[in-house]
Motif scaffolding. Sequence first.
Motif, short mmCIF file in Angstrom:
data_model
loop_
_atom_site.label_atom_id
_atom_site.label_comp_id
_atom_site.label_asym_id
_atom_site.label_seq_id
_atom_site.Cartn_x
_atom_site.Cartn_y
_atom_site.Cartn_z
N LYS A 281 -8.96 12.81 25.44
CA LYS A 281 -10.35 12.45 25.76
C LYS A 281 -10.69 12.78 27.21
CE LYS A 281 -9.89 8.35 23.66
NZ LYS A 281 -10.21 6.99 23.19
N GLN A 283 -9.81 15.30 28.78
CA GLN A 283 -9.98 16.75 28.92
C GLN A 283 -11.10 17.30 28.04
OE1 GLN A 283 -6.32 18.84 28.24
NE2 GLN A 283 -7.17 20.85 28.78
N TYR A 284 -11.20 16.81 26.81
CA TYR A 284 -12.18 17.37 25.87
C TYR A 284 -13.35 16.42 25.61
CZ TYR A 284 -8.35 20.59 25.30
OH TYR A 284 -7.35 21.51 25.56
N ARG A 285 -13.35 15.30 26.26
CA ARG A 285 -14.48 14.40 26.36
C ARG A 285 -15.12 14.09 25.00
NH1 ARG A 285 -16.58 13.84 31.33
NH2 ARG A 285 -18.74 14.15 30.64
N ASP A 349 -20.91 20.31 17.33
CA ASP A 349 -19.45 20.33 17.12
C ASP A 349 -19.17 19.70 15.76
OD1 ASP A 349 -16.77 20.67 17.40
OD2 ASP A 349 -16.51 19.22 19.02
N VAL A 400 -22.34 17.60 21.54
CA VAL A 400 -21.26 17.86 22.51
C VAL A 400 -21.69 19.02 23.40
CG1 VAL A 400 -18.84 18.58 22.77
CG2 VAL A 400 -19.50 17.05 20.90
N THR A 401 -21.38 18.95 24.68
CA THR A 401 -21.72 20.07 25.56
C THR A 401 -21.04 21.34 25.07
OG1 THR A 401 -19.87 19.77 27.09
CG2 THR A 401 -21.90 18.52 27.54
N LYS A 403 -19.64 23.57 26.76
CA LYS A 403 -18.38 23.76 27.47
C LYS A 403 -17.24 23.00 26.79
CE LYS A 403 -16.17 22.95 31.96
NZ LYS A 403 -16.36 22.42 33.34
N ASP A 404 -17.45 21.72 26.48
CA ASP A 404 -16.40 20.92 25.84
C ASP A 404 -16.14 21.40 24.41
OD1 ASP A 404 -16.17 19.44 28.13
OD2 ASP A 404 -17.38 17.75 27.41
N ASN A 405 -17.19 21.82 23.72
CA ASN A 405 -17.06 22.33 22.36
C ASN A 405 -16.18 23.58 22.34
OD1 ASN A 405 -17.43 23.04 19.68
ND2 ASN A 405 -19.65 22.84 19.72
N ALA A 408 -12.45 22.74 23.22
CA ALA A 408 -11.73 22.14 22.09
C ALA A 408 -11.39 23.21 21.06
CB ALA A 408 -12.58 21.04 21.46
#
Length: 433
Positions: A281, A283-285, A349, A400-401, A403-405, A408
């Motif tokens: 969490k 790191q990938y929020r 996501d 989900v942003t 970037k995070d999508n 992941a």
Amino acid sequence: MKRARRLLAAIAALALTAALLTLSTSPAAAAAPPSAGRAAPQGHGTCAAIAPGSALRRQGAAWFCFKTGGPATARDLAAMHRLTGAHGPATARVAARDPDVDPADPLDLCRESRKEVNTSRSTYCVQHPIGYELLGADRKVVEHAEGVVVTSARVGVSEWKEEVRAAITQETPKMPKMTIGLRSDCTGPCTGGAAFGGGQAVLPAVGRELFTSITYRTTVVKGGEARSQPLYHMTGAILVPATPVNTSDEWQGPWLRCDYKVGNGPGCADDTHMANVTFHKSQYRAAAVTYEWAQKKLKSAVTGTKVNPLHRDPNSDESWTDTKRRRTCKNLPFPFPADPLLVPGDSCDEFPFARSSEGGKPNNLCVDILPKEVGGAWDVANVRVMRGDPDTAACVRSHVTEKDNEAAGNELSQATRSARILDGEPYFVIVDN
């Protein structure tokens, strides 16, 4: 009278013969070298005869043996744990580990087990007891030393390095210094190598260890799949002048499945353990929070747990994955309502992943959620349901942003390669902090 003299002569001859027979079985004659028609001792591993006239022979040693067989003793393992920084037979951080989850350090597999061969999906650790013995002519142990050889590695790529540790854990006061040589060969399309530069290394005193490495490489061809197993061959000697005694021991490592079907190169894994993909969490929020929420809240969906795993879609063509992703996120009747006011750089996501056989569900079957960070922490309690019913939904779409999508998705791709997840193979998802 003549008959009496002949009888006495015959008796004398018999007495002389008996005397000669007695001499032939005297202690001096019994001390003939063991190699002179005498079989090696049984139950002491592999033994070599010590030459007559040598220093060890004069001290009463007739045989030098490698003691083999059986798991490493508790004393061996406790000594190894002290040398490698562990405390006790199993540390708290490894005692509760899921056997299908790779430890941070492959050596943890040996710290938590007395088995000789220990594996997870992408790591292994082998601990083999070693024993050196000097036996007298009566085949009783005169001096001895015991120890352990530990080999550990992380696999998953075409070339990997195996760490090798060797140590004496106990010995009698007059046991001579000993050496060790170690070579590993591979069955199947795999190459091994030699430790200690291919030569013999002197084992240090109790409380210290030797450390070296062996490099392996899988040579499985593109599109191929095969089984490989390290095979260890150890040689040892005692360091006493004019006593060139050498003997050996052999044991086996783990069976690995090696393939060239994932990514751009070959690699190996132990497929007796289910593969897993871990998302942190921190790191990938919101992406990781989404997967955690789906595993805990969805009632009628495949949620990627160990009991209810996902499967890698055998049709891994990227255009097919995009088709499945559009079905969940973009198509009618409910295209995903991205909103940059809710989430800057908002994106859809999906879970289960489009790259899994279970992914690509029609979006009318999904529930929409909005993970929120509260007080610097992400938690399933901070997730808001935007549309749908978790009790009946077969999938999740999450704000989900981008970037995070994307990050992941890259983690899923990387884990697929490192864990060697083949087409159709199951895997489970772990979400932690």
